[in-house]
Design an enzyme around this catalytic site. Sequence first.
Site, PDB file in Angstrom:
ATOM      1  CD  GLU A   1      49.331  46.856  50.443  1.00 16.11           C
ATOM      2  OE1 GLU A   1      49.784  45.700  50.410  1.00 16.11           O
ATOM      3  OE2 GLU A   1      49.973  47.844  50.081  1.00 16.11           O
TER       4      GLU A   1
ATOM      5  CG  HIS B   1      49.520  42.803  47.412  1.00 17.22           C
ATOM      6  ND1 HIS B   1      50.173  42.263  46.331  1.00 17.22           N
ATOM      7  CD2 HIS B   1      49.732  44.146  47.343  1.00 17.22           C
ATOM      8  CE1 HIS B   1      50.783  43.235  45.651  1.00 17.22           C
ATOM      9  NE2 HIS B   1      50.524  44.378  46.236  1.00 17.22           N
TER      10      HIS B   1
ATOM     11  CG  HIS C   1      47.756  47.910  45.047  1.00 19.08           C
ATOM     12  ND1 HIS C   1      48.406  48.077  43.839  1.00 19.08           N
ATOM     13  CD2 HIS C   1      48.656  47.330  45.879  1.00 19.08           C
ATOM     14  CE1 HIS C   1      49.642  47.604  43.941  1.00 19.08           C
ATOM     15  NE2 HIS C   1      49.815  47.130  45.162  1.00 19.08           N
TER      16      HIS C   1
ATOM     17  CG  ASP D   1      53.519  45.237  44.911  1.00 23.46           C
ATOM     18  OD1 ASP D   1      53.626  45.100  46.137  1.00 23.46           O
ATOM     19  OD2 ASP D   1      52.581  45.838  44.358  1.00 23.46           O
TER      20      ASP D   1
HETATM   21 ZN   LIG Z   1      51.342  46.186  45.914  1.00 24.96          ZN
END
Ligand SMILES: [Zn+2]
Length: 123
Positions: free
Chosen positions: A25, A71, A73, A84
């Site tokens: 990530e 961010h 995934h 999150d």
């Molecule tokens: Zn996430």
Amino acid sequence: MIIRGIQKDLLCLLLQMGRESHPNEFVALIRERDGIMDEVNLLPGTVGREDSASLMYDMMPLDTHVAGSVHSHPNGVLLPSDADVSFFPRTGRYHLIIGYPYRKQDWRCFTADGKPCKLEVVG
Ligand SMILES: [Zn+2]
């Protein structure tokens, strides 16, 4: 602060960052100007870390032009996880999630409460 859109160039850059970090990530801050997301700020030490969200919170700049976060995934799920949703409100109001395979449609924006939010792609 109302965010109306995101710069196309920025979106392309974020998708590229997702590709380059894969299978890890990445997480970063997004800044806005006049209601348009136009800049990404990487924070030192946050790339590819498991608990990047909490680390990022500690390093948040005091800056009113931080729109929120982005961010990736790597599993391709374009929905916020429980983690999150608990971290979103601490880092701003708008949060992008980009997912594998990082094509131009492989992203979503969410507000801090985890609800989907439409963003116009500009530029
Ligand atoms: Zn996430």
